[in-house]
Each structure stands twice: as C-alpha cells, then as structure tokens.
Scaffold this active site. Structure first.
Site, PDB file in Angstrom:
ATOM      1  N   GLU A  30       5.883   0.238 -10.228  1.00 16.74           N
ATOM      2  CA  GLU A  30       7.157   0.069  -9.514  1.00 16.74           C
ATOM      3  C   GLU A  30       8.225   1.001 -10.081  1.00 16.74           C
ATOM      4  O   GLU A  30       9.394   0.653 -10.194  1.00 16.74           O
ATOM      5  CB  GLU A  30       7.601  -1.398  -9.514  1.00 16.74           C
ATOM      6  CG  GLU A  30       6.637  -2.272  -8.736  1.00 16.74           C
ATOM      7  CD  GLU A  30       7.186  -3.616  -8.329  1.00 16.74           C
ATOM      8  OE1 GLU A  30       8.412  -3.711  -8.131  1.00 16.74           O
ATOM      9  OE2 GLU A  30       6.396  -4.562  -8.205  1.00 16.74           O
ATOM     10  N   GLY A  53       0.802  -1.216   0.000  1.00 19.32           N
ATOM     11  CA  GLY A  53       0.000   0.000   0.000  1.00 19.32           C
ATOM     12  C   GLY A  53       0.832   1.262   0.000  1.00 19.32           C
ATOM     13  O   GLY A  53       0.947   1.940   1.035  1.00 19.32           O
TER      14      GLY A  53
END
Length: 383
Positions: free
Chosen positions: A363, A124
């Site tokens: 990412e 998260g």
C-alpha cells in the site's frame, strides 16, 4: 480532537480485544507455520460486524466511524496481522470503495455479501512489473460489444485465492500513464481468471496471497466501477484510507511487541534478578512504548479527519510511514529483549518482526510515502 473514546468506540474496542484474545492470538503461531489461516474466521468476523464497519446499514453494513474501524484493525493486528489483512482488504479497499464509487446496483449486489462475510474481496492493482509505478499498468481491457475482454496479470494480491470479487484495475484507453486506467468488479469465478497462491513468504504467512492471471476474461460493461478512465482515482482514494488501516495494524504489532517484551522481561532472570531490572532492557522497552504512542496518535488523527470530512491523504501517508517503520523497530527491540529465545517461534517476537517488515512495502512503500509527503509540503512533484 477529543482523545477520549466514546462509549460506543470503547465498546467496539472491548469486543475486538476479546475476540482477538479468544479467536485469533491463540492460533497465530499455528496458522503461521501452516501458512494458512482457518477460513472459519471470516464468518466470525462478519457475524460481529467487523467486515461492515463504516458501510451504511442500508447496504448491510454495521455503520460506525473510522476511529472504531481503526480500533478493530489495531486489535486484530495485535493478534495476527494475517487476519487483520483480511479485513483491511475486503472491507477497507474493496467494500468501502464500492460504497464510495459504485452504482446502486453494484452496492446492492456486493455490499451485503461482503459485509456479512458471505463473500470476500481482493484489490487487483499490483502487477509483476508495476508496484510503486501503479499508473503504468499493463493489464488491458478492450471493449467488445456490451463487455470488456481483459488480459493481464496481478501479483501479491491479498485474499486472492479466497476472494469472490476482484476490484480490478486495467488499461481501457491509449492515453499514457494513469489517465487510461479504469476499475472493474470482476467475479473471481469468471472464466479465464486463474489464481495461484504464493507460498514461502517471509511474513503474513497465514494470509492468502496470490497471483492472478487473466486470459480473455469477459467483464460486462456495467461492472465498471466509476467512470471510464478514472480507475487511478478510484485506486488512490482507496489506498489513502487503506493506509490508515495499515497504520492501525502496525500499532497492533507494536502493542503486541510491547506486551511480549514486558512479559518476558518480568520473568526471565539473569545475574540474579529479572532482566526488567536492567537499564538497557528498560531502554529497549521504553523505545517501543514511545513509538507505540506516537503511531497510535498519528493513526487516530487520520480517522478523526476522515470522520469530520477533512482532507487526510497526507496525514494518512504520515501515519503509514511512521507506524510501519515503528512496528519494525518495536518488533526488533522485542526480539532483542528475548535474546536467543526471540529467534524461535515458541515466542512471538520473530513472527512480529517478519509480519512488520512487509508493512513498509505494501500500500505504498516508505519511500513512496516520503514522496507523497514531500510533494504536499513543497508543491513540487518528484515524479
């Protein structure tokens, strides 16, 4: 670096390849259309030890090195990136981070369940207003006795509606930027935590991607992962290794694109012979193969550096940048080889292209990777 796989690594690769060919690839198109992977796949991944790779056996992991982990994520990425993402996040971003930063109690509580597939984790970090600017989180955790009260929201969270634990990042101090961020292990069934699955995605459609909303969620103080105020360091250490996993998944996409292009070119006839005879089709296929080899070697280099205890963050960004962009090129070339048939989901090229495209975004976008690499080379921060 020895580029020859050990017997153990080769065995893990065969196991992952056979599993993918049997349990993943045949269902990828169906899961994509349904926008949901069959959740039974999680237990199967756990039973084979794929969700515990590199985690010490004393905590329920299956051990092994990071190259073996990269080989597994490559094979899963070849079959369906939505399945690869389950492993990359629950193991790569959550379980490994608990193993690296967790207290003994946290390790004993969560790692056996995560490694077996009894539980899944999600990461998260991303918020509706903070993607690349990860240090500027708005989610806040306020100390209240022996607990923290958390309010905020998270967006684009892989495994979000399936997860049993959220590795959550929230601001605990008044210091600006990343210095005020801390990490917490929050049970997904905590009162006040609401999860909403996101549908209509371009790619990774079978993956459970969610928005998380936290309204006065009480989190025990001992659920903090790592020291207070060090959450950004926790997140960045997780993402550095996570980028290797994404790169490996991109290698899998490129391999699937090459396999699909070769198969189609070998049976499709135009102008009286298979299109594999045509030089420009061969060029498309050759470009895929070269990108594939380069991406694989860059990814293996990162795994080797991690296993030898060497610095790897810049190399991980390099691998993630190149492999994600290469996967997009490979899937696009495969679609071109298929011609009009590449545009229908009877063939895999379209799904590969849709799945590859997000790899350049999450990412750390390709632009963020270039900033990381540039800063490492010049010693000058671009932020």
């Amino acid at each position: 670096m020895n580029l020859e796989l050990s017997e153990e690594q080769a065995a893990v690769r065969r196991l992952a390849r056979e599993f993918t060919d049997r349990e993943v690839a045949p269902y990828a198109a169906e899961w994509d259309r349904a926008e949901s992977v069959d959740r039974a796949i999680v237990k199967k991944l756990g039973d084979l030890g794929f969700l515990g790779l590199t985690v010490p056996e004393e905590y329920g992991g299956s051990g092994g090195d990071h190259l073996a982990y990269a080989l597994v994520t490559e094979e899963l990425g070849r079959g369906d990136s939505a399945v690869r993402g389950i492993v990359s996040v629950s193991l790569g971003l959550v379980a490994k981070t608990i193993a690296a930063w967790g207290s003994e109690e946290q390790k004993r509580t969560w790692l056996p369940r995560l490694c077996s597939g009894e539980a899944l984790g999600c990461f998260g970090l991303t918020e509706p207003g903070t993607g690349s600017d990860a240090g500027n989180l708005a989610t806040r955790a306020v100390r209240d006795g022996d607990a923290y009260v958390v309010n905020g929201s998270k967006m684009f969270i892989t495994n979000g509606t399936w997860a049993d634990v959220v590795l959550l990042f929230a601001r605990t101090g008044d210091e600006p930027g990343h210095r005020g961020v801390s990490a917490f292990l929050v049970p997904a069934d905590a009162p006040g935590l609401v999860r909403r699955e996101i549908h209509g995605k371009l790619g990774l459609r079978g993956q459970a991607t969610a928005e998380l909303v936290l309204q006065d969620v009480r989190v025990p103080a001992d659920a903090m992962l790592g020291p207070e105020g060090k959450g950004f360091s926790v997140a960045m250490s997780a993402l550095a290794k996570g980028r290797m996993s994404v790169a490996a998944g991109c290698v899998g996409i490129a391999q699937a694109a090459l396999d699909a292009a070769l198969a189609y070119a070998g049976q499709r006839e135009q102008f009286g012979r298979t299109i594999a005879h045509h030089q420009l089709v061969q060029e498309l296929i050759a470009d895929i193969a070269v990108d594939l080899d380069a991406a694989r070697m860059l990814t293996w280099r990162v795994a080797d550096l991690i296993d030898r205890g060497r610095p790897f963050a810049t190399e991980a960004s390099t691998a993630k940048l190149f492999a994600s962009e290469a996967a997009v090129r490979a899937a696009s070339n495969a679609l071109q080889v298929h011609g009009g048939y590449g545009y229908v989901d009877e063939y895999p090229a379209g799904k590969l292209l849709r799945d590859a495209r997000v790899m350049t975004l999450y990412e750390g976008t390709s632009q963020i990777q270039k900033l990381v690499i540039g800063r490492a080379l010049t010693g000058v921060s671009a932020f």
